[in-house]
Design a protein around this motif. Structure first.
Motif, PDB file in Angstrom:
ATOM      1  N   LYS A  73       0.823  -1.214   0.000  1.00 12.16           N
ATOM      2  CA  LYS A  73       0.000   0.000   0.000  1.00 12.16           C
ATOM      3  C   LYS A  73       0.856   1.262   0.000  1.00 12.16           C
ATOM      4  O   LYS A  73       0.486   2.265  -0.638  1.00 12.16           O
ATOM      5  N   GLN A  74       1.967   1.239   0.722  1.00 13.61           N
ATOM      6  CA  GLN A  74       2.846   2.407   0.729  1.00 13.61           C
ATOM      7  C   GLN A  74       3.433   2.643  -0.664  1.00 13.61           C
ATOM      8  O   GLN A  74       3.537   3.789  -1.119  1.00 13.61           O
ATOM      9  N   PHE A  75       3.771   1.565  -1.337  1.00 13.25           N
ATOM     10  CA  PHE A  75       4.313   1.703  -2.688  1.00 13.25           C
ATOM     11  C   PHE A  75       3.258   2.233  -3.657  1.00 13.25           C
ATOM     12  O   PHE A  75       3.577   3.009  -4.572  1.00 13.25           O
ATOM     13  N   LEU A  76       2.012   1.849  -3.474  1.00 11.80           N
ATOM     14  CA  LEU A  76       0.948   2.317  -4.361  1.00 11.80           C
ATOM     15  C   LEU A  76       0.779   3.829  -4.278  1.00 11.80           C
ATOM     16  O   LEU A  76       0.419   4.486  -5.268  1.00 11.80           O
ATOM     17  N   ILE A  77       1.029   4.400  -3.102  1.00 17.39           N
ATOM     18  CA  ILE A  77       0.998   5.863  -2.968  1.00 17.39           C
ATOM     19  C   ILE A  77       2.078   6.486  -3.847  1.00 17.39           C
ATOM     20  O   ILE A  77       1.836   7.460  -4.574  1.00 17.39           O
ATOM     21  N   LEU A  78       3.275   5.905  -3.785  1.00 17.31           N
ATOM     22  CA  LEU A  78       4.365   6.411  -4.623  1.00 17.31           C
ATOM     23  C   LEU A  78       4.019   6.279  -6.105  1.00 17.31           C
ATOM     24  O   LEU A  78       4.325   7.172  -6.908  1.00 17.31           O
ATOM     25  N   MET A  79       3.387   5.170  -6.476  1.00 17.84           N
ATOM     26  CA  MET A  79       3.012   4.967  -7.876  1.00 17.84           C
ATOM     27  C   MET A  79       2.081   6.062  -8.368  1.00 17.84           C
ATOM     28  O   MET A  79       2.240   6.586  -9.475  1.00 17.84           O
ATOM     29  N   ILE A 103       0.463  11.831  -0.642  1.00 16.27           N
ATOM     30  CA  ILE A 103       1.863  11.685  -0.247  1.00 16.27           C
ATOM     31  C   ILE A 103       2.042  11.849   1.253  1.00 16.27           C
ATOM     32  O   ILE A 103       3.000  11.324   1.835  1.00 16.27           O
ATOM     33  N   TYR A 104       1.114  12.521   1.925  1.00 21.84           N
ATOM     34  CA  TYR A 104       1.235  12.718   3.369  1.00 21.84           C
ATOM     35  C   TYR A 104       0.797  11.476   4.151  1.00 21.84           C
ATOM     36  O   TYR A 104       0.915  11.443   5.367  1.00 21.84           O
ATOM     37  N   THR A 117      10.923  -0.385  -9.790  1.00 24.30           N
ATOM     38  CA  THR A 117      11.213   0.619 -10.812  1.00 24.30           C
ATOM     39  C   THR A 117      10.312   0.457 -12.025  1.00 24.30           C
ATOM     40  O   THR A 117       9.789   1.437 -12.562  1.00 24.30           O
ATOM     41  N   SER A 118      10.123  -0.781 -12.472  1.00 25.56           N
ATOM     42  CA  SER A 118       9.295  -1.005 -13.658  1.00 25.56           C
ATOM     43  C   SER A 118       7.858  -0.582 -13.417  1.00 25.56           C
ATOM     44  O   SER A 118       7.204  -0.006 -14.301  1.00 25.56           O
ATOM     45  N   LEU A 119       7.334  -0.840 -12.212  1.00 27.03           N
ATOM     46  CA  LEU A 119       5.960  -0.436 -11.915  1.00 27.03           C
ATOM     47  C   LEU A 119       5.838   1.085 -11.795  1.00 27.03           C
ATOM     48  O   LEU A 119       4.827   1.670 -12.220  1.00 27.03           O
ATOM     49  N   LEU A 134      12.306  12.936  -8.783  1.00 32.18           N
ATOM     50  CA  LEU A 134      12.481  11.727  -9.586  1.00 32.18           C
ATOM     51  C   LEU A 134      13.384  10.691  -8.912  1.00 32.18           C
ATOM     52  O   LEU A 134      12.933   9.561  -8.646  1.00 32.18           O
ATOM     53  N   PRO A 135      14.654  11.007  -8.609  1.00 35.32           N
ATOM     54  CA  PRO A 135      15.485   9.980  -7.960  1.00 35.32           C
ATOM     55  C   PRO A 135      15.012   9.639  -6.556  1.00 35.32           C
ATOM     56  O   PRO A 135      15.209   8.509  -6.087  1.00 35.32           O
ATOM     57  N   VAL A 136      14.366  10.597  -5.892  1.00 37.05           N
ATOM     58  CA  VAL A 136      13.881  10.358  -4.526  1.00 37.05           C
ATOM     59  C   VAL A 136      12.805   9.274  -4.531  1.00 37.05           C
ATOM     60  O   VAL A 136      12.841   8.329  -3.727  1.00 37.05           O
ATOM     61  N   ILE A 137      11.835   9.382  -5.435  1.00 36.19           N
ATOM     62  CA  ILE A 137      10.748   8.393  -5.478  1.00 36.19           C
ATOM     63  C   ILE A 137      11.269   7.037  -5.948  1.00 36.19           C
ATOM     64  O   ILE A 137      10.864   5.986  -5.428  1.00 36.19           O
ATOM     65  N   LEU A 138      12.174   7.034  -6.924  1.00 44.70           N
ATOM     66  CA  LEU A 138      12.722   5.761  -7.390  1.00 44.70           C
ATOM     67  C   LEU A 138      13.455   5.030  -6.264  1.00 44.70           C
ATOM     68  O   LEU A 138      13.326   3.815  -6.114  1.00 44.70           O
TER      69      LEU A 138
END
Length: 469
Positions: A245-251, A425-426, A375-377, A355-359
């Motif tokens: 779920k945390q990754f989905l926020i980043l996506m 993001i929060y 990275t691919s997602l 960009l590099p921060v989220i990756l």
């Protein structure tokens, strides 16, 4: 070369070594991303010339960009599988050769006569070449975090990821300046296509000189990746990442801002045309955004490598970037060239810093799954959003309304969407799982502070190395 489970100095504590040859691989990744940026934006920055050259309408010209995003979604899983099964070097070489074939097919299309009544041959071969070249893009976009994780220490990973990732955007900036400068008419369009094919050819060369993996690991997490006889299957990793779920926020956040950047790069000429700005002017707007973005990313990478405050930077940059998208609606007017340049630069500075921060955050919050999965997602979300945004923004484009009201409907849409995308993001609360694992590993095994590759007599090294711990 001796296969060692870990590197020790005369049976002493474990040490981690970085090698200068890592820069050859990083240069190869940068050059491939530069090439794919040029091939991607060969036609859309000069839509009028492209329409005459291909004897088609604006929709088809926009399609050359949309095909890049769609092809990414199709071939991205294949790139992840190849990274897992064949390694970084072979995967990059495969992608480079695909790009080479596609770029030259587009040039061969210029040898086919095209007229308003008979445009099928040139147009068809051009689109085929564009699709083939587009299929190579995920091999270059997905690799920087994985390459950085294997070749760089934790004090250099973010910077390496930044350099590899923003090179594609840098190519977009240069392409938006160079392509309009050399494509002054439909008759000169073939020259631009040839130049892009030559760039794609040159980009293949450094791949042959890079190494697939370092002789010894630069960090504890790299040690795990290098010493495992078989990584977790890519599809299993992908499934795990997709349920995080945390990754989905980043996506969602990554998809929004990358999608708008790609759409903006492709359609900036159409956004600014109603306000009497030329294709060259639009190229300056895009270039200002990207050049300033490179500065922002160039600052963010080393700073984050030192203080590791990924979440803090992200939560500051997202609302600021949104603010500048809102301001865009008020400066895109006639006789506001300098104001548009300034706002473009400020927007690019903030956006690229993310960009590099989220990756890297994507790798941190999904560790220990392979970096290529996250990275691919992330990039897939950016490309998917780009396709949607290109279609929506194209439909919203109304030159007459923009001229009569002074308001650009596509820019209003961008501002509103960014406001909505700021809130999630929060809710991102994940810890730094990879860094925590590395800290525990160092505490458990002990690490030598300084060492020289010559100290390790039981291992023959084929490159000179600097030591980072």
């Amino acid at each position: 070369m001796t296969d060692a489970k870990f590197l020790t100095q005369h049976d002493g504590p474990q040490v981690y070594v970085t090698y200068k040859k890592r820069y050859v691989g990083l240069f190869a990744i940068v050059l491939l991303n530069l090439a794919t940026g040029f091939v991607w934006l060969t036609y859309s920055p000069v839509a009028s010339a492209a329409e005459g050259y291909l004897n088609c309408d604006t929709t088809i010209v926009n399609l050359t960009s949309i095909l890049y995003f769609v092809a990414y979604l199709v071939t991205s899983p294949a790139s992840g599988w190849m990274f897992e099964k064949k390694g970084i070097k072979k995967s990059l070489l495969f992608g480079a050769l695909i790009q080479l074939v596609g770029a030259w097919l587009r040039y061969f299309a210029s040898l086919i006569e095209s007229t308003p009544g008979n445009s099928g041959g040139r147009l068809a071969l051009t689109l085929v070449g564009q699709v083939i070249a587009a299929g190579a893009q995920p091999f270059f976009l997905n690799v920087p975090p994985k390459f950085a994780a294997v070749w760089f220490s934790e004090n250099g990973r973010t910077t390496a990821t930044m350099i590899g990732s923003v090179s594609n955007a840098f190519a977009a900036a240069v392409a938006q300046l160079v392509i309009p400068a050399i494509t002054t008419s439909p008759e000169t369009m073939a020259d631009s296509v040839l130049i892009c094919a030559i760039i794609a050819t040159v980009a293949v060369i450094p791949v042959f000189f890079m190494a697939d993996r370092p002789p010894t690991p630069p960090s504890p997490s790299a040690a795990e990746a290098l010493l495992e006889t078989s990584e977790e299957p890519f599809w299993v990793s992908l499934k795990k990442v997709g349920k995080n779920k945390q990754f989905l926020i980043l996506m969602f956040v990554f998809g929004t801002f990358v999608g708008f950047f790609n759409a903006f790069s492709s359609l900036i000429v159409q956004f600014s045309e109603p306000f009497k700005y030329s294709a060259n002017d639009a190229g300056y707007f895009g270039a200002a955004m990207i050049v300033a973005g490179l500065v922002g990313a160039g600052i963010a990478g080393p700073v984050i490598d030192r203080n590791k405050q990924y979440k803090l930077l992200l939560k500051c940059m997202v609302p600021v970037a949104t603010l500048f998208y809102i301001i865009f609606n008020f400066v895109v007017r006639e006789n506001m060239f300098i104001a548009i340049i300034v706002v473009s630069a400020l927007l690019g500075f903030c956006s690229f810093a993310m960009l590099p921060v989220i990756l890297e955050l994507g790798v941190e919050c999904t560790y220990p799954v392979t970096p290529s999965s996250s990275t691919s997602l992330l990039w897939a979300s950016g490309q998917l959003f780009a396709v949607v945004f290109l279609l929506v923004l194209g439909e919203l484009q109304d030159n007459e309304k923009a001229v009569s009201t002074g308001v650009s409907p596509p820019l209003v849409f961008i501002a509103v969407w960014c406001v909505v995308s700021t809130a999630p993001i929060y809710f991102f609360k994940s810890g730094y799982l990879r860094m925590e694992a590395e800290r525990r590993s160092r505490q458990n095994k002990g690490v030598v502070g300084k060492a020289s590759p010559q100290d390790f007599e039981d291992i023959s090294l084929d490159v000179k190395g600097d030591v980072k711990v």
